[in-house]
Motif scaffolding. Structure first.
Motif, PDB file in Angstrom:
ATOM      1  N   ALA A 110       0.821  -1.214   0.000  1.00 12.34           N
ATOM      2  CA  ALA A 110       0.000   0.000   0.000  1.00 12.34           C
ATOM      3  C   ALA A 110       0.853   1.261   0.000  1.00 12.34           C
ATOM      4  N   ALA A 111       2.020   1.204   0.644  1.00  8.29           N
ATOM      5  CA  ALA A 111       2.907   2.367   0.708  1.00  8.29           C
ATOM      6  C   ALA A 111       3.698   2.575  -0.583  1.00  8.29           C
ATOM      7  N   ASN A 112       3.852   1.536  -1.392  1.00  7.62           N
ATOM      8  CA  ASN A 112       4.731   1.625  -2.553  1.00  7.62           C
ATOM      9  C   ASN A 112       4.053   1.470  -3.912  1.00  7.62           C
ATOM     10  N   PHE A 113       2.782   1.087  -3.929  1.00  7.87           N
ATOM     11  CA  PHE A 113       2.102   0.828  -5.194  1.00  7.87           C
ATOM     12  C   PHE A 113       0.711   1.427  -5.193  1.00  7.87           C
ATOM     13  N   GLY A 114       0.184   1.642  -6.375  1.00  6.15           N
ATOM     14  CA  GLY A 114      -1.172   2.163  -6.510  1.00  6.15           C
ATOM     15  C   GLY A 114      -2.174   1.081  -6.856  1.00  6.15           C
ATOM     16  N   GLN A 115      -1.667  -0.055  -7.334  1.00  3.30           N
ATOM     17  CA  GLN A 115      -2.550  -1.163  -7.660  1.00  3.30           C
ATOM     18  C   GLN A 115      -1.801  -2.483  -7.574  1.00  3.30           C
ATOM     19  N   VAL A 116      -2.573  -3.538  -7.382  1.00  3.47           N
ATOM     20  CA  VAL A 116      -2.026  -4.893  -7.331  1.00  3.47           C
ATOM     21  C   VAL A 116      -2.713  -5.702  -8.411  1.00  3.47           C
ATOM     22  N   ILE A 117      -1.929  -6.449  -9.150  1.00  6.17           N
ATOM     23  CA  ILE A 117      -2.464  -7.319 -10.185  1.00  6.17           C
ATOM     24  C   ILE A 117      -2.218  -8.754  -9.741  1.00  6.17           C
ATOM     25  N   ILE A 118      -3.301  -9.484  -9.544  1.00  8.82           N
ATOM     26  CA  ILE A 118      -3.218 -10.886  -9.141  1.00  8.82           C
ATOM     27  C   ILE A 118      -3.534 -11.735 -10.351  1.00  8.82           C
ATOM     28  N   ALA A 119      -2.537 -12.444 -10.839  1.00  3.48           N
ATOM     29  CA  ALA A 119      -2.706 -13.297 -12.016  1.00  3.48           C
ATOM     30  C   ALA A 119      -2.957 -14.722 -11.540  1.00  3.48           C
ATOM     31  N   SER A 120      -4.195 -15.016 -11.250  1.00  3.42           N
ATOM     32  CA  SER A 120      -4.608 -16.335 -10.785  1.00  3.42           C
ATOM     33  C   SER A 120      -6.124 -16.371 -10.718  1.00  3.42           C
ATOM     34  N   GLY A 121      -6.653 -17.570 -10.669  1.00  4.11           N
ATOM     35  CA  GLY A 121      -8.079 -17.741 -10.455  1.00  4.11           C
ATOM     36  C   GLY A 121      -8.356 -18.495  -9.172  1.00  4.11           C
ATOM     37  N   ASP A 122      -7.302 -18.810  -8.408  1.00  4.94           N
ATOM     38  CA  ASP A 122      -7.430 -19.609  -7.193  1.00  4.94           C
ATOM     39  C   ASP A 122      -8.086 -18.830  -6.056  1.00  4.94           C
ATOM     40  N   HIS A 123      -9.026 -19.474  -5.377  1.00  6.73           N
ATOM     41  CA  HIS A 123      -9.762 -18.834  -4.272  1.00  6.73           C
ATOM     42  C   HIS A 123      -8.860 -18.452  -3.110  1.00  6.73           C
ATOM     43  N   ILE A 124      -7.699 -19.069  -2.999  1.00 10.68           N
ATOM     44  CA  ILE A 124      -6.792 -18.795  -1.874  1.00 10.68           C
ATOM     45  C   ILE A 124      -6.324 -17.331  -1.856  1.00 10.68           C
ATOM     46  N   PHE A 125      -6.399 -16.651  -3.005  1.00  7.01           N
ATOM     47  CA  PHE A 125      -5.965 -15.252  -3.090  1.00  7.01           C
ATOM     48  C   PHE A 125      -7.073 -14.259  -2.717  1.00  7.01           C
ATOM     49  N   ALA A 126      -8.296 -14.722  -2.512  1.00  5.35           N
ATOM     50  CA  ALA A 126      -9.408 -13.812  -2.201  1.00  5.35           C
ATOM     51  C   ALA A 126      -9.196 -13.026  -0.903  1.00  5.35           C
ATOM     52  N   PRO A 127      -8.777 -13.653   0.200  1.00  2.30           N
ATOM     53  CA  PRO A 127      -8.580 -12.858   1.423  1.00  2.30           C
ATOM     54  C   PRO A 127      -7.517 -11.770   1.263  1.00  2.30           C
ATOM     55  N   VAL A 128      -6.415 -12.080   0.604  1.00  2.00           N
ATOM     56  CA  VAL A 128      -5.374 -11.064   0.425  1.00  2.00           C
ATOM     57  C   VAL A 128      -5.848  -9.976  -0.538  1.00  2.00           C
ATOM     58  N   ALA A 129      -6.661 -10.335  -1.526  1.00  2.00           N
ATOM     59  CA  ALA A 129      -7.225  -9.324  -2.430  1.00  2.00           C
ATOM     60  C   ALA A 129      -8.111  -8.354  -1.650  1.00  2.00           C
ATOM     61  N   ARG A 130      -8.898  -8.885  -0.732  1.00  2.00           N
ATOM     62  CA  ARG A 130      -9.736  -8.011   0.106  1.00  2.00           C
ATOM     63  C   ARG A 130      -8.880  -7.126   1.008  1.00  2.00           C
ATOM     64  N   GLN A 131      -7.763  -7.659   1.518  1.00  2.00           N
ATOM     65  CA  GLN A 131      -6.863  -6.855   2.342  1.00  2.00           C
ATOM     66  C   GLN A 131      -6.244  -5.723   1.532  1.00  2.00           C
ATOM     67  N   PHE A 132      -5.852  -5.996   0.296  1.00  2.00           N
ATOM     68  CA  PHE A 132      -5.301  -4.946  -0.566  1.00  2.00           C
ATOM     69  C   PHE A 132      -6.342  -3.859  -0.821  1.00  2.00           C
ATOM     70  N   ARG A 133      -7.568  -4.260  -1.089  1.00  2.00           N
ATOM     71  CA  ARG A 133      -8.624  -3.265  -1.339  1.00  2.00           C
ATOM     72  C   ARG A 133      -8.908  -2.447  -0.083  1.00  2.00           C
ATOM     73  N   ALA A 134      -8.912  -3.090   1.071  1.00  2.00           N
ATOM     74  CA  ALA A 134      -9.133  -2.375   2.333  1.00  2.00           C
ATOM     75  C   ALA A 134      -8.014  -1.379   2.602  1.00  2.00           C
ATOM     76  N   ALA A 135      -6.824  -1.661   2.089  1.00  2.00           N
ATOM     77  CA  ALA A 135      -5.679  -0.757   2.249  1.00  2.00           C
ATOM     78  C   ALA A 135      -5.696   0.368   1.208  1.00  2.00           C
ATOM     79  N   GLY A 136      -6.725   0.400   0.364  1.00  2.00           N
ATOM     80  CA  GLY A 136      -6.872   1.482  -0.606  1.00  2.00           C
ATOM     81  C   GLY A 136      -6.286   1.209  -1.980  1.00  2.00           C
ATOM     82  N   LEU A 137      -5.881  -0.025  -2.234  1.00  2.00           N
ATOM     83  CA  LEU A 137      -5.306  -0.357  -3.535  1.00  2.00           C
ATOM     84  C   LEU A 137      -6.366  -0.880  -4.496  1.00  2.00           C
ATOM     85  N   ARG A 138      -6.198  -0.566  -5.742  1.00  2.00           N
ATOM     86  CA  ARG A 138      -7.021  -1.151  -6.796  1.00  2.00           C
ATOM     87  C   ARG A 138      -6.466  -2.549  -7.041  1.00  2.00           C
ATOM     88  N   VAL A 139      -7.336  -3.549  -7.134  1.00  2.00           N
ATOM     89  CA  VAL A 139      -6.904  -4.929  -7.334  1.00  2.00           C
ATOM     90  C   VAL A 139      -7.477  -5.441  -8.653  1.00  2.00           C
TER      91      VAL A 139
END
Length: 178
Positions: A110-139
């Motif tokens: 969140a301190a170093n980037f404006g967006q995160v790109i997750i290249a996967s379809g695996d459900h295991i990345f959903a919690p971290v995607a929500r954490q990135f969005r909560a930190a103000g990042l576009r996912v």
């Protein structure tokens, strides 16, 4: 003998055109095994990476982290450009996924980037995607040849699809109601 450099005279001409990107700096988290649909062959990895870079508009100031399991690491990493951060996971289900998730800190991202790109379809990345969005990042999610979970699809702000994958057209994520 003396060698000197001859420099052309510098004129103070204002440069015109696009100098800076309007897109924020991106952190790319790539689950390569999911992106290629499990087919880890050098040519397939090279083709998928080329398509990925084009689809997400990868820039020189972005940071890319690619994860694979130990058994696929040599083949995958020799097929990728050298400027990519590599993460090797255990040879078990979700081994590479867990290693990729553990390789990044949400606060640092969140301190170093404006967006995160997750290249996967695996459900295991959903919690971290929500954490990135909560930190103000576009996912942004990139869907390749692997299956796409509805949970991750909903956790991301935007989606991109690789035409080089099994699904040339956008897939409907698993578990979404019609």
């Amino acid at each position: 003998m003396t060698t000197s450099l001859i420099r052309p005279t510098q004129s103070h001409v204002t440069r015109t055109g696009r100098h800076r990107s309007s897109r924020p700096r991106a952190l790319h988290l790539v689950d390569l095994e999911n992106l290629v649909g499990g087919e880890i062959a050098s040519s397939r990895v090279h083709d998928i990476w080329s398509e990925f870079v084009r689809v997400v508009d990868h820039r020189h100031h972005d940071l890319s982290t690619v994860a694979v399991s130990q058994r696929h690491s040599a083949t995958a990493f020799f097929a990728l450009p050298s400027a990519i951060r590599r993460v090797v996971g255990k040879n078990c289900p979700d081994g590479a996924d867990l290693a990729l998730i553990e390789s990044v800190d949400v606060g640092w991202a969140a301190a170093n980037f404006g967006q995160v790109i997750i290249a996967s379809g695996d459900h295991i990345f959903a919690p971290v995607a929500r954490q990135f969005r909560a930190a103000g990042l576009r996912v942004v999610q990139v869907v390749g040849a692997g299956r796409c979970s509805a949970e991750l699809y909903r956790a991301c702000s935007d989606h991109r699809y690789l035409s080089n994958s099994r699904a040339a057209a956008p897939l409907r994520p698993i578990g979404l109601a019609s």
